[in-house]
Motif scaffolding. Structure first.
Motif: not given
Length: 372
Positions: A92-109
């Motif tokens: 669960l912790a890894s899915m939360i982290f990588f979901t936020l990371l991919t959202l950041l990778s798709a938008t801001l960076l």
């Protein structure tokens, strides 16, 4: 008394299905990356560069093996319900982290692809984000299902299986690091004729122009180059960022079409690839860092090639300012410049050899595995 939601048969079936889907996803994702630690390290370096943490790049190889091995291990433990309460928390912790990371990778960076399945399957950041949005509720269901269990209550068999999964996952990454990936998902796999693959058109002639985007390692400035410009081949100054076509046609990155060999006399790609019979291409990342043991293996290979009447050339991203020959200890070998990214795509090793027979790749070996 009305049974709780965890005790209902429908919820148990749902949690089992979610656990199996998560396990298979983690195993597939971890396996495709851990068998290619060099490629994963390159992707880690890309993320570190984007987030301004280049100081951590020397540890990228160790981190890539550990991260992908841990992902593979987590999938195996989910599949066999080993220490399931603890693993459900990590999942669960890894899915939360990588979901936020991919959202950041798709938008801001933004990045070109997330690298979540290595070179086996390319997904855009948005595709990865939506994949994670599907998996995140599943991880929550598994966590909720086993939440009442004790976190650190382990059976002897679970401890043994944990050690087995950990050892196998980490050793798999280490083995592929010191040798080559077990499965080659890249364009330069055994059986590919480089010259024919380079000539295969991706778009109709005249519809586009290929542009290489490189980042200056010292200033961070990005600059565009044409394929004919030799300046981008200086690996000490420029780092590859992207390849695109300047047209309305969707940009397709034909990595193998970027294969180019040069020296002071100009382009030598056609001459080398059209060599009849067997050709050994010795790949050396840096002559200054070439170990004596590896140099001796290459020297024996040069002797073996001379005995069988084969040709030998040396490919290196080290700048060559003149017609260059290098003596590994048994005779001089003609050297050509190759882009560092291209060489890492062709051979996932610091040094090694790629064998061509009439232009077709028939063998690839890490320098440790050269046995002429």
């Amino acid at each position: 008394m009305k049974p709780s939601i965890r005790q209902k048969r429908s919820f148990k079936l749902l949690s089992h299905a979610c656990r199996l889907i998560l396990a298979c996803t983690f195993i597939l994702s971890g396996f495709t990356k851990v068998i290619d630690p060099w490629g994963t390290a390159l992707k880690v370096n890309e993320y570190l560069s984007i987030y301004g943490m280049e100081v951590l790049e020397p540890a990228s190889m160790t981190f890539s093996i550990w991260l992908c091995g841990a992902e593979l291990m987590m999938g195996c433990m989910l599949l066999f319900k080993v220490r399931i309460r603890l693993i459900s928390i990590f999942a669960l912790a890894s899915m939360i982290f990588f979901t936020l990371l991919t959202l950041l990778s798709a938008t801001l960076l933004p990045v070109e692809d997330c690298g979540c399945f290595g070179e086996a399957l390319k997904l855009t950041p948005w595709e990865t984000f939506f994949k994670n949005l599907v998996l995140l509720p599943m991880a929550f269901v598994v966590w909720w299902r086993y939440r009442p269990d004790r976190i650190f209550a382990f059976k002897p068999l679970e401890i043994a299986l944990t050690c087995v999964f950990f050892s196998l996952s980490m050793y798999l990454g280490y083995y592929c690091y010191i040798h080559l990936p077990l499965i080659d998902f890249l364009p330069y796999k055994v059986g590919v004729n480089i010259r024919e693959a380079m000539q295969a058109p991706s778009v109709a002639p005249g519809e586009s122009e290929t542009v290489l985007v490189y980042r200056n390692l010292k200033t961070g400035e990005e600059r565009e180059f044409s394929l004919d410009d030799p300046e981008w081949q200086d690996a000490d100054t420029w780092e590859w960022v992207d390849t695109r076509t300047t047209s309305d046609v969707p940009a397709i990155r034909p990595l193998i079409s970027e294969f180019a060999l040069r020296d002071a006399e100009g382009d030598a790609t056609g001459e080398v690839l059209s060599t009849p019979g067997r050709l050994y291409m010795l790949c050396v990342t840096s002559f200054d860092r070439l170990s004596p043991r590896c140099a001796r293996r290459m020297a024996r290979l040069v002797e073996h090639a001379a005995a069988e009447g084969a040709q030998v050339v040396c490919l290196t991203p080290d700048p060559l300012y003149d017609v260059c020959w290098h003596d590994f200890g048994s005779g001089e070998v003609r050297c050509y410049n190759i882009d560092a990214s291209t060489m890492k795509t062709m051979l996932r090793a610091r040094n090694g050899v790629v064998v061509l027979d009439d232009g077709t790749i028939t063998d690839k070996r890490n320098c440790r595995d050269i046995r002429p």
